[in-house]
Design an enzyme around this catalytic site. Sequence first.
Site, PDB file in Angstrom:
ATOM      1  N   HIS A 214      41.613  20.077  75.340  1.00 48.70           N
ATOM      2  CA  HIS A 214      42.044  18.721  74.976  1.00 48.70           C
ATOM      3  C   HIS A 214      42.760  18.099  76.166  1.00 48.70           C
ATOM      4  O   HIS A 214      43.680  18.697  76.712  1.00 48.70           O
ATOM      5  CB  HIS A 214      43.018  18.758  73.793  1.00 48.70           C
ATOM      6  CG  HIS A 214      42.343  18.907  72.468  1.00 48.70           C
ATOM      7  ND1 HIS A 214      42.962  18.602  71.276  1.00 48.70           N
ATOM      8  CD2 HIS A 214      41.087  19.308  72.154  1.00 48.70           C
ATOM      9  CE1 HIS A 214      42.105  18.821  70.279  1.00 48.70           C
ATOM     10  NE2 HIS A 214      40.978  19.258  70.782  1.00 48.70           N
TER      11      HIS A 214
ATOM     12  N   TYR B  97      50.027  13.175  66.133  1.00 47.68           N
ATOM     13  CA  TYR B  97      51.415  13.396  65.712  1.00 47.68           C
ATOM     14  C   TYR B  97      51.918  12.058  65.185  1.00 47.68           C
ATOM     15  O   TYR B  97      51.919  11.076  65.940  1.00 47.68           O
ATOM     16  CB  TYR B  97      52.291  13.808  66.900  1.00 47.68           C
ATOM     17  CG  TYR B  97      52.022  15.202  67.454  1.00 47.68           C
ATOM     18  CD1 TYR B  97      52.754  16.294  66.994  1.00 47.68           C
ATOM     19  CD2 TYR B  97      51.076  15.415  68.452  1.00 47.68           C
ATOM     20  CE1 TYR B  97      52.544  17.571  67.509  1.00 47.68           C
ATOM     21  CE2 TYR B  97      50.857  16.687  68.978  1.00 47.68           C
ATOM     22  CZ  TYR B  97      51.597  17.766  68.495  1.00 47.68           C
ATOM     23  OH  TYR B  97      51.387  19.016  69.013  1.00 47.68           O
TER      24      TYR B  97
ATOM     25  N   PRO C 128      57.886  24.089  65.393  1.00 47.71           N
ATOM     26  CA  PRO C 128      56.479  24.071  65.804  1.00 47.71           C
ATOM     27  C   PRO C 128      56.037  22.798  66.532  1.00 47.71           C
ATOM     28  O   PRO C 128      54.949  22.771  67.117  1.00 47.71           O
ATOM     29  CB  PRO C 128      55.720  24.244  64.486  1.00 47.71           C
ATOM     30  CG  PRO C 128      56.673  23.789  63.435  1.00 47.71           C
ATOM     31  CD  PRO C 128      58.043  24.089  63.931  1.00 47.71           C
TER      32      PRO C 128
ATOM     33  N   LYS D 247      55.020  25.417  71.012  1.00 48.21           N
ATOM     34  CA  LYS D 247      55.472  26.195  72.174  1.00 48.21           C
ATOM     35  C   LYS D 247      55.661  27.686  71.894  1.00 48.21           C
ATOM     36  O   LYS D 247      55.795  28.480  72.831  1.00 48.21           O
ATOM     37  CB  LYS D 247      56.806  25.622  72.689  1.00 48.21           C
ATOM     38  CG  LYS D 247      56.648  24.283  73.357  1.00 48.21           C
ATOM     39  CD  LYS D 247      55.843  24.427  74.621  1.00 48.21           C
ATOM     40  CE  LYS D 247      55.271  23.118  75.102  1.00 48.21           C
ATOM     41  NZ  LYS D 247      54.100  23.256  75.949  1.00 48.21           N
TER      42      LYS D 247
ATOM     43  N   TYR E  58      54.213  19.266  77.600  1.00 51.04           N
ATOM     44  CA  TYR E  58      53.208  19.649  76.610  1.00 51.04           C
ATOM     45  C   TYR E  58      52.186  20.622  77.208  1.00 51.04           C
ATOM     46  O   TYR E  58      51.838  21.623  76.574  1.00 51.04           O
ATOM     47  CB  TYR E  58      52.506  18.401  76.063  1.00 51.04           C
ATOM     48  CG  TYR E  58      51.782  18.661  74.761  1.00 51.04           C
ATOM     49  CD1 TYR E  58      52.402  18.403  73.533  1.00 51.04           C
ATOM     50  CD2 TYR E  58      50.497  19.188  74.736  1.00 51.04           C
ATOM     51  CE1 TYR E  58      51.759  18.664  72.327  1.00 51.04           C
ATOM     52  CE2 TYR E  58      49.846  19.456  73.537  1.00 51.04           C
ATOM     53  CZ  TYR E  58      50.485  19.183  72.337  1.00 51.04           C
ATOM     54  OH  TYR E  58      49.842  19.453  71.150  1.00 51.04           O
TER      55      TYR E  58
END
Length: 389
Positions: free
Chosen positions: A72, A200, A292, A296, A384
């Site tokens: 991604h 998100y 979560p 990570k 990220y």
Amino acid sequence: MRTQVCIIGGGPSGLLLSQLLHKAGIDTVVLERRTRDYVLSRIRAGVLEWGSVELLRDAGIGPRMDAEGFPHTGTYLALQNRGFRVDFHKTTGKQVMVYGQTEVTSDLYKARDAMDGIVIHEAEGVTPRALDSTAPYVTYHKDGTERRVDCDFVIGCDGYHGVSRRSMPANVLKEYERVYPFGWLGILSETPPVDHELIYANHSRGFALCSMRNANLSRYYVQAPVDDPIEKWTDDAFWDELKRRIPEEAADRLVTGPSIEKSLAPLRSYVAEPMRWGRLLLCGDAAHIVPPTGAKGLNLAIGDVKYAADALVAHFRHGDDSGLEQYSQKALARVWGAIRFSWWFTTLMHRFPEQSDFDQRIQETELEQLEASVAAQTVMAENYVGLPY
Ligand code: APR
Ligand code: PHB
């Protein structure tokens, strides 16, 4: 029994460490309290940083991940009914791999079997001893008899509830903790994911996340009170709530179906310092927990395992103990980076019980600034895709 490294816990940390050490010619024994089926039934997050991908390839479990995982290059952040994409590739030149932790663990077990690695399941009462000497050992019960593993090092890969961390003297251990006042209700369903990337969503009804495992297996979460009875969350109640929290155009596309797994997990940030005491090293959830948000947990565990494996190889091959001496400090620097990021991302995206209108405006403004600023997106994307080792 004698081995060089006795590893407590056969989750992803313990299995990966034993695999890397075995490849470097170092003997290990893994002691796991549960059965293999139990370990493989646990469903956890599913996003690998690129550094994790490369390390798993080095460990010899790249082929299925590369064939079945999904790279991604960005993710979508939503605020009420609108949103924007953060492009990881444009901002950092890197990407992540969507591939479930359950698959990673299953691949690691197969790799351990192929190398005749020793993993002892249903080891009860595992107790590390003489950790402050050069001759530590571990005792446990199996099939009604007490057994003993003598070793040079004990590595605690036994998760948050394990025995290893608790073997450190109380006056050595310092703990840091934040408990968040909500949980994540997650479901797995055999339906096509709503989008090709993750969404998100910050919404006045609470956070939601759309994730996936493969083209016909979706993973969705909604923020929920941690003490909600799970029976309250029928599949219909879950889908209704999810649809209300994600942008309309995504809700319209969402394919629903029966859940094949449903669970409610609490959220916490936790760090134990130091991560080494004498001949004991801690890796993964044994030393730290992250909420979560940002996925990570497994990535941090993989980072610890890399540092621990490098340090043990330097010790056994070259008599060089500098990696062991620096292990705690190096691992903790990376851990605190991910603790900060997952705390920030959790705080930005969730609805807190005491949240005022002021707090709400601050969240909205921060998301607007993130949308408008390539610099802000770069900071988010760097975290990220994974901070460097
Ligand atoms: N003796 C032997 N084994 C134990 C003991 C014990 N006393 N206590 C716990 N274990 C085992 C557990 O049964 C489990 O299989 O240790 C293993 C720890 O595995 P995880 O909890 O998965 O921790 P870790 O391997 O560090 O993986 C980190 O898992 O929890 C997620 O978010 C986390 O994704 C991250 C990853
Ligand atoms: C998941 O797919 O389970 C997942 C993905 C991203 C997260 C957390 C969980 O941030």
